[in-house]
Design a protein around this motif. Structure first.
Motif, PDB file in Angstrom:
ATOM      1  N   PRO A  76       0.715  -1.087  -0.045  1.00 58.69           N
ATOM      2  CA  PRO A  76       0.367   0.133   0.225  1.00 58.69           C
ATOM      3  C   PRO A  76       0.628   1.541  -0.110  1.00 58.69           C
ATOM      4  CG  PRO A  76      -0.390  -1.790   1.753  1.00 58.69           C
ATOM      5  CD  PRO A  76       0.811  -1.999   1.260  1.00 58.69           C
ATOM      6  N   ALA A  77       0.150   2.113  -0.023  1.00 57.48           N
ATOM      7  CA  ALA A  77       0.885   3.718  -0.550  1.00 57.48           C
ATOM      8  C   ALA A  77       1.054   3.673   0.732  1.00 57.48           C
ATOM      9  CB  ALA A  77       0.253   4.889  -1.144  1.00 57.48           C
ATOM     10  N   PRO A  78       2.285   4.073   1.420  1.00 58.22           N
ATOM     11  CA  PRO A  78       2.599   4.332   3.119  1.00 58.22           C
ATOM     12  C   PRO A  78       2.133   6.222   3.163  1.00 58.22           C
ATOM     13  CG  PRO A  78       5.228   4.424   1.691  1.00 58.22           C
ATOM     14  CD  PRO A  78       4.111   4.122   0.677  1.00 58.22           C
ATOM     15  N   ASP A  79       1.851   5.768   4.320  1.00 59.05           N
ATOM     16  CA  ASP A  79       1.425   7.339   4.890  1.00 59.05           C
ATOM     17  C   ASP A  79       2.232   8.322   5.104  1.00 59.05           C
ATOM     18  OD1 ASP A  79      -1.819   6.119   5.093  1.00 59.05           O
ATOM     19  OD2 ASP A  79      -1.265   5.264   6.833  1.00 59.05           O
ATOM     20  N   ILE A  80       3.192   7.318   5.610  1.00 58.51           N
ATOM     21  CA  ILE A  80       4.412   8.511   6.089  1.00 58.51           C
ATOM     22  C   ILE A  80       5.811   8.049   4.763  1.00 58.51           C
ATOM     23  CG2 ILE A  80       6.217   9.303   7.637  1.00 58.51           C
ATOM     24  CD1 ILE A  80       4.077   8.643   9.572  1.00 58.51           C
ATOM     25  N   ALA A  81       5.997   8.920   3.884  1.00 60.90           N
ATOM     26  CA  ALA A  81       6.827   8.090   2.961  1.00 60.90           C
ATOM     27  C   ALA A  81       8.213   8.752   2.968  1.00 60.90           C
ATOM     28  CB  ALA A  81       6.265   8.868   1.363  1.00 60.90           C
ATOM     29  N   ASP A  82       8.255   9.713   4.126  1.00 66.15           N
ATOM     30  CA  ASP A  82       9.894  10.410   4.933  1.00 66.15           C
ATOM     31  C   ASP A  82       9.293  10.376   5.758  1.00 66.15           C
ATOM     32  OD1 ASP A  82      12.290  12.097   4.911  1.00 66.15           O
ATOM     33  OD2 ASP A  82      11.456  13.533   3.303  1.00 66.15           O
ATOM     34  N   GLY A  83      10.242   9.523   6.956  1.00 69.88           N
ATOM     35  CA  GLY A  83      10.230   9.811   8.193  1.00 69.88           C
ATOM     36  C   GLY A  83      10.806  11.537   8.502  1.00 69.88           C
ATOM     37  N   PHE A  88      10.500  -1.067   7.122  1.00 71.18           N
ATOM     38  CA  PHE A  88      11.526   0.042   6.712  1.00 71.18           C
ATOM     39  C   PHE A  88      12.700  -0.275   7.415  1.00 71.18           C
ATOM     40  CE2 PHE A  88       8.872   0.695  11.182  1.00 71.18           C
ATOM     41  CZ  PHE A  88      10.647   0.947  11.765  1.00 71.18           C
ATOM     42  N   SER A  89      13.196   0.883   7.190  1.00 70.01           N
ATOM     43  CA  SER A  89      14.973   1.495   7.212  1.00 70.01           C
ATOM     44  C   SER A  89      14.672   2.572   8.054  1.00 70.01           C
ATOM     45  CB  SER A  89      15.289   1.987   5.564  1.00 70.01           C
ATOM     46  OG  SER A  89      14.726   3.511   5.615  1.00 70.01           O
ATOM     47  N   PRO A  90      15.036   2.115   9.224  1.00 67.04           N
ATOM     48  CA  PRO A  90      15.169   3.138  10.706  1.00 67.04           C
ATOM     49  C   PRO A  90      16.461   4.005  10.548  1.00 67.04           C
ATOM     50  CG  PRO A  90      15.967   0.401  11.002  1.00 67.04           C
ATOM     51  CD  PRO A  90      16.579   0.824   9.024  1.00 67.04           C
ATOM     52  N   SER A  91      15.548   5.216  11.543  1.00 70.80           N
ATOM     53  CA  SER A  91      16.794   6.539  11.811  1.00 70.80           C
ATOM     54  C   SER A  91      17.169   6.593  12.803  1.00 70.80           C
ATOM     55  CB  SER A  91      15.917   7.251  11.042  1.00 70.80           C
ATOM     56  OG  SER A  91      14.467   7.910  12.034  1.00 70.80           O
ATOM     57  N   TRP A  92      16.429   5.576  13.821  1.00 64.13           N
ATOM     58  CA  TRP A  92      16.215   5.954  15.213  1.00 64.13           C
ATOM     59  C   TRP A  92      16.025   4.561  16.491  1.00 64.13           C
ATOM     60  CZ3 TRP A  92      13.246   6.281  20.131  1.00 64.13           C
ATOM     61  CH2 TRP A  92      13.717   6.622  21.139  1.00 64.13           C
ATOM     62  N   GLY A 131      22.302 -10.344  24.688  1.00 64.36           N
ATOM     63  CA  GLY A 131      22.507 -11.517  26.353  1.00 64.36           C
ATOM     64  C   GLY A 131      21.417 -12.662  25.540  1.00 64.36           C
ATOM     65  N   SER A 132      22.367 -13.947  25.375  1.00 66.35           N
ATOM     66  CA  SER A 132      21.850 -14.979  25.306  1.00 66.35           C
ATOM     67  C   SER A 132      20.518 -15.464  26.025  1.00 66.35           C
ATOM     68  CB  SER A 132      22.736 -16.001  25.049  1.00 66.35           C
ATOM     69  OG  SER A 132      22.740 -17.415  25.448  1.00 66.35           O
ATOM     70  N   GLY A 133      19.099 -15.831  25.495  1.00 65.01           N
ATOM     71  CA  GLY A 133      18.542 -15.850  26.312  1.00 65.01           C
ATOM     72  C   GLY A 133      17.904 -14.511  26.942  1.00 65.01           C
ATOM     73  N   GLY A 134      18.158 -13.549  26.717  1.00 63.07           N
ATOM     74  CA  GLY A 134      17.534 -12.188  27.230  1.00 63.07           C
ATOM     75  C   GLY A 134      16.306 -12.244  26.978  1.00 63.07           C
ATOM     76  N   THR A 135      15.587 -10.828  27.065  1.00 64.75           N
ATOM     77  CA  THR A 135      14.228 -10.404  26.567  1.00 64.75           C
ATOM     78  C   THR A 135      14.413  -9.114  26.537  1.00 64.75           C
ATOM     79  OG1 THR A 135      13.347 -10.839  28.806  1.00 64.75           O
ATOM     80  CG2 THR A 135      12.579 -12.150  27.316  1.00 64.75           C
ATOM     81  N   TYR A 136      14.563  -8.321  25.046  1.00 62.98           N
ATOM     82  CA  TYR A 136      14.171  -7.029  24.813  1.00 62.98           C
ATOM     83  C   TYR A 136      12.945  -6.520  23.815  1.00 62.98           C
ATOM     84  CZ  TYR A 136      18.955  -8.080  26.226  1.00 62.98           C
ATOM     85  OH  TYR A 136      20.766  -9.081  26.280  1.00 62.98           O
ATOM     86  N   ILE A 137      12.704  -5.327  24.585  1.00 62.81           N
ATOM     87  CA  ILE A 137      11.960  -4.616  24.169  1.00 62.81           C
ATOM     88  C   ILE A 137      12.393  -3.503  23.123  1.00 62.81           C
ATOM     89  CG2 ILE A 137      10.101  -4.695  25.500  1.00 62.81           C
ATOM     90  CD1 ILE A 137      10.982  -1.537  25.876  1.00 62.81           C
ATOM     91  N   PHE A 138      11.837  -2.747  22.439  1.00 62.76           N
ATOM     92  CA  PHE A 138      12.704  -1.935  21.337  1.00 62.76           C
ATOM     93  C   PHE A 138      11.082  -0.792  20.630  1.00 62.76           C
ATOM     94  CE2 PHE A 138      11.554  -4.833  18.323  1.00 62.76           C
ATOM     95  CZ  PHE A 138      10.814  -4.506  17.026  1.00 62.76           C
ATOM     96  N   MET A 139      11.493   0.419  20.168  1.00 59.55           N
ATOM     97  CA  MET A 139      11.151   1.390  19.558  1.00 59.55           C
ATOM     98  C   MET A 139      11.842   1.503  17.914  1.00 59.55           C
ATOM     99  SD  MET A 139      10.179   4.813  21.078  1.00 59.55           S
ATOM    100  CE  MET A 139       9.259   5.887  19.657  1.00 59.55           C
ATOM    101  N   ALA A 140      11.434   1.553  17.183  1.00 59.66           N
ATOM    102  CA  ALA A 140      12.196   2.131  16.123  1.00 59.66           C
ATOM    103  C   ALA A 140      11.342   3.340  15.461  1.00 59.66           C
ATOM    104  CB  ALA A 140      12.139   1.058  15.403  1.00 59.66           C
ATOM    105  N   LEU A 141      12.282   3.811  14.609  1.00 59.71           N
ATOM    106  CA  LEU A 141      11.522   5.040  14.229  1.00 59.71           C
ATOM    107  C   LEU A 141      11.954   5.064  12.890  1.00 59.71           C
ATOM    108  CD1 LEU A 141      11.108   7.712  15.809  1.00 59.71           C
ATOM    109  CD2 LEU A 141       9.343   6.099  15.684  1.00 59.71           C
ATOM    110  N   ALA A 142      11.542   5.482  11.488  1.00 60.04           N
ATOM    111  CA  ALA A 142      11.995   4.831   9.962  1.00 60.04           C
ATOM    112  C   ALA A 142      12.667   6.207   9.569  1.00 60.04           C
ATOM    113  CB  ALA A 142      10.541   4.037   9.072  1.00 60.04           C
ATOM    114  N   GLU A 143      12.527   6.152   8.741  1.00 58.50           N
ATOM    115  CA  GLU A 143      13.780   7.226   7.411  1.00 58.50           C
ATOM    116  C   GLU A 143      12.645   6.946   6.081  1.00 58.50           C
ATOM    117  OE1 GLU A 143      18.074   8.204   4.979  1.00 58.50           O
ATOM    118  OE2 GLU A 143      17.463   5.804   5.902  1.00 58.50           O
ATOM    119  N   ASN A 144      12.830   5.996   6.128  1.00 59.36           N
ATOM    120  CA  ASN A 144      11.938   5.461   4.506  1.00 59.36           C
ATOM    121  C   ASN A 144      11.465   4.273   5.014  1.00 59.36           C
ATOM    122  OD1 ASN A 144      14.568   7.415   3.303  1.00 59.36           O
ATOM    123  ND2 ASN A 144      12.412   8.338   2.619  1.00 59.36           N
TER     124      ASN A 144
END
Length: 827
Positions: free
Chosen positions: A475-482, A734-738, A801-814
């Motif tokens: 689909p056409a992305p709502d945000i083409a340029d992060g 997406f390609s991450p910026s952050w 870390g081996s077996g570690g659990t992680y949360i993340f937040m990622a924002l897009a470049e494109n």
């Protein structure tokens, strides 16, 4: 339309956004010994000055001699007499540099431009490489240059030497041969062959050109091809790899007649190496970045441009899952298909699986699949549907078409064009992303390989559905340029006050800035609370805004149209503009100064940008169970709350931790039990809940930053670490910026990486939300930012870390792709 019994031709591939379209590429497979060679030019061209321009889509480099895609020599007796353009040898982590080499007579005579720290290992997208030689230049550093996606590589190795002034290399000489895709086999070494795809190949004899002669940045900041309109000089050439041209794929379209002879390629039929996968219309392949996993599981091996996979089975009959580089969201609808050939039927397994954040490590999640072992269809792990027919036994070499209808919640298998089984009533809508998978089931049978076609070449059989792998049909992305909604700016302090920081495409509503060079606090301001020395909050402390110290160490004094203004404090300007210190600011666009929101039991003031999934929420607590309106229209995935009036911890909700718990942004603690913080109630599309907790709900004033997921722009999730430098791959579309990563099962820091401080891979310049520490450029933070996600490249417990659990937040470049946008390029 139901896929069952339908025989509808797939729709045409999307055209992408670029006004200039590249029609085909050529696949090089090292094991096929495939390459092109030109005839020796009859006259000398310019041996001092030339430009090479080519688009490349890489695959994993495992060759001893590296992956060479340009090679010229005239000395048949000396392996060290050559000019070449290549990716360096792979190490255990597939660390591949880009090399532009020229040599006269021995290893000590190398003339080089080589990226010293950048690793090129994004195998899902195209990159543009330009190499320029001009030895007439008086400045040594100007004689040989290499560019990737329009940017010159300046971080270069110092181990080899610059070309001498007026040095004449072998390119364009009247007795020089050029080979594409192979090193010459001289003095018993090699030959070594290139693995990957090439497109739009130019050699311009006699002119030192710029990348802008071949490409441009579109309005969303993506580098894309344009038509080259200049001369190619005497011995230059232009290869389009068009099999219909007079001289086939080696035809020189420059008009010079410098044609190439091709060897080892198939240019028609089902096994063709001429692909519709191009820089202007990227296609999915199989994903080799699935990562190491502890416990003996072996990585699959990939070949044929990452369209053939051989899964590996360990002694315990455990096999890793191989998957595609493109997942699709069932909510987007459509009917999609891909074809495959299995060379052994006993132990093969293939179908579609819900993409969770551990798929990249080989975990086997909810799936709809078919198996050659016993000839059965099956579902597992929460995937459901009604089996309407039983899958028949197949034979090695059969063409299997899998058709998935998100419109009708059906998946069907076709054998040589004939329907052979299907599920209907599938619960696709329970999952955000589904991805094709391939697996080997048992060690005791003949090992299988899968040959896959996601649509980059003609399908062998006519069934319903469009090509799964065509990124232009997303689909056409709502945000083409992060960067229209989030962007990072860098500056060096000069001690002046006030200091204006600009460079954004918007007026920021939330600014988070930090010194990179010094141990100064993380400082945040937002448009709802306002600017000023008494509005400072620090993510690495519990301080209330009135006591946080902005008046002493400098503060944000105004939000400007393209940035913000900083003003010096009473003591110094440490936090924002100390002389010679370096700084970074992360900036979000919300919805202006805010307005009243009565969705919750507490009336809040909300500055919301639903399009970007971000809002700033100010409220006053009641000391009793309550709800607060956030203005996003969908449930937030992450909420960060701070008491403005008291010295108390920052509370963080993330959708992938238990709602009974919370995280603390200002500490390294893992999940903390706190039943009352979120009142054991998940956020809704209108409100988030707060309990009787002094952290988020006494009678003080609070500020909350709320983040929702926007497809193609933001991603919130979790993953399990493996403790290996070949770590998990996290798909984002997406390609991450952050990115911000936090371990939740033990005490480890909040790690922040961005594409401005880390413009090359591996990205390892991290800062910490919970610490005032200076930027750390260490191996503990290594991650590759890729066109469709990020991959961990560290063994450090903070991130992998081996077996570690992680949360993340990622924002897009494109976004990775989509209707009306240029495909993201590889880093």
């Amino acid at each position: 339309m139901s896929i069952i019994g339908s025989n509808i031709l797939a729709g045409a591939a999307g055209s992408g956004v670029s006004a200039y379209e590249i029609e085909q590429s050529l696949r090089f497979n090292g094991s096929d010994s495939a390459y092109l060679i030109n005839s020796t030019p009859s006259t000398d061209g310019n041996r001092k000055t030339y430009t090479i321009s080519v688009w490349v889509k890489k695959v994993v480099n495992s060759g001893t001699g590296g992956d060479t895609f340009f090679y010229a020599t005239a000395d048949a007796s000396n392996i060290y007499a050559f000019t070449s353009l290549s990716f360096g040898n792979a190490d255990a982590g597939h660390n591949e540099s880009l090399r532009f080499l020229a040599s006269d007579s021995g290893a000590s005579q190398y003339k080089v431009r080589e990226s010293s720290t950048a690793a090129y290992r994004d195998y899902s997208a195209w990159m543009h490489v330009v190499a320029v030689m001009d030895t007439t230049q008086s400045t040594a550093a100007d004689r040989a240059k290499i560019y990737v996606n329009g940017e010159q590589i300046t971080d270069l190795t110092s181990t080899l030497t610059e070309p001498a002034q007026d040095y004449q290399n072998y390119v364009n000489g009247n007795n020089a041969k050029v080979q594409i895709g192979r090193n010459f086999n001289e003095v018993g070494q090699g030959p070594w062959y290139f693995d990957g795809y090439l497109a739009e190949y130019h050699l311009v004899d006699g002119t030192a050109l710029e990348p802008t002669d071949f490409g441009e940045y579109d309005k969303s900041g993506v580098w894309r091809p344009i038509a080259y309109t200049g001369s190619h000089g005497t011995n230059g050439f232009y290869l389009k790899f068009d099999p219909s041209a007079t001289n086939g794929i080696g035809h020189d379209h420059s008009g010079n007649g410098n044609n190439f002879t091709a060897s080892g390629f198939t240019t028609s039929g089902t096994g063709t190496d001429v692909m519709d996968d191009t820089p202007t219309n990227n296609f999915a392949t199989l994903n080799p970045l699935i990562g190491y996993q502890a416990g003996g599981l072996l990585a699959p091996t990939f070949s044929d441009g990452n369209l053939t996979v051989a899964p590996q089975v360990d002694s315990n009959n455990n096999s890793r899952v191989a998957s595609a580089t493109l997942a699709r969201n069932p909510a987007d609808g459509g009917v999609w298909r891909w074809e495959m050939v299995v060379n052994s039927t006993n132990n093969s397994f293939y179908g579609i699986m819900a993409l969770n954040e551990n798929t990249g490590q080989g975990s086997f999640g909810p799936y709809w699949g078919a198996s050659g072992l016993g000839g059965t269809l099956s579902t597992s792990g929460g995937a459901s549907g009604s089996l309407q027919e039983q899958h028949a036994t197949i034979s090695a070499g059969d063409v299997i078409t899998i058709v998935v209808s998100f419109d009708d919640n059906e998946i069907g298998w076709y054998i040589n064009g004939t329907r052979d089984g299907f599920y209907n009533g599938c619960n696709f809508s329970n999952y955000d992303q589904l991805v094709p998978i391939f697996k080997e089931s048992t060690r005791t049978q003949t090992p299988c390989t899968f040959d896959v076609n996601f649509g980059q070449k003609a399908f062998q059989y006519t069934t319903s559905g469009d090509a799964w792998g065509d990124l232009s049909t997303l689909p056409a992305p709502d945000i083409a340029d992060g960067s229209d909604y989030f962007d990072t700016v860098l500056w060096t302090g000069d001690g002046s006050s006030p200091r204006s920081i600009s460079g954004l495409e918007f007026s920021p509503d939330f600014v988070w800035y930090k010194s990179r060079s010094n141990a100064y606090s993380n400082t945040v301001y937002d448009i709802v609370r306002g600017a000023g020395n008494d509005k400072t909050l620090l993510t690495n402390t519990t301080a209330a805004e009135a006591t946080a110290g902005g008046a002493d160490y400098g503060y944000l004094s105004a939000f400007d149209s393209t940035g913000f203004t900083l003003t010096e404090g009473d003591i110094n300007f440490a936090w924002g503009n100390a002389s010679s210190a370096t700084y970074v600011a992360w900036n979000w666009l919300a919805g202006g100064s805010g307005s009243s929101n009565t969705d919750g039991s507490i009336t809040s003031t909300v500055s919301a940008n639903p399009s970007a999934g971000f809002s700033i929420v100010s409220y006053t607590g009641t000391g009793s169970n309550a709800t607060v309106g956030h203005g996003l229209g969908v449930a937030p995935k992450m909420i960060i709350v701070k008491d403005r009036d008291a010295s108390i911890v920052w509370a963080v909700h993330h959708s992938d931790i238990n709602i009974d718990n919370y995280l603390r942004l200002n500490t390294a603690d893992g999940e903390v039990a706190g039943l009352a913080v979120w009142n054991q109630t998940a956020p809704t599309s209108t409100v988030f809940s707060i309990g009787i907790s002094t952290i988020v709900n006494n009678t003080n004033d609070y500020i909350a930053y709320c983040f929702a997921e926007v497809e193609g722009y933001s991603k919130f999730g979790s993953y399990t670490g493996n403790g290996n430098a070949d770590g998990p791959f996290i798909a984002t579309s997406f390609s991450p910026s952050w990115i911000m990563v936090k371990r939740t099962d033990s005490a480890d820091t909040w790690n922040i990486l961005d594409d401005k401080r880390g413009p090359i891979n591996p990205n390892q310049n991290r800062l910490y939300a919970d610490l005032d520490s200076a930027e750390s450029g260490d191996a503990g933070a290594r991650a590759d930012f890729l066109s469709n996600g990020f991959k961990l490249r560290t063994t450090n417990g903070d991130m992998n870390g081996s077996g570690g659990t992680y949360i993340f937040m990622a924002l897009a470049e494109n976004p990775f792709g989509g209707s009306g946008v240029s495909p993201a390029t590889a880093r």
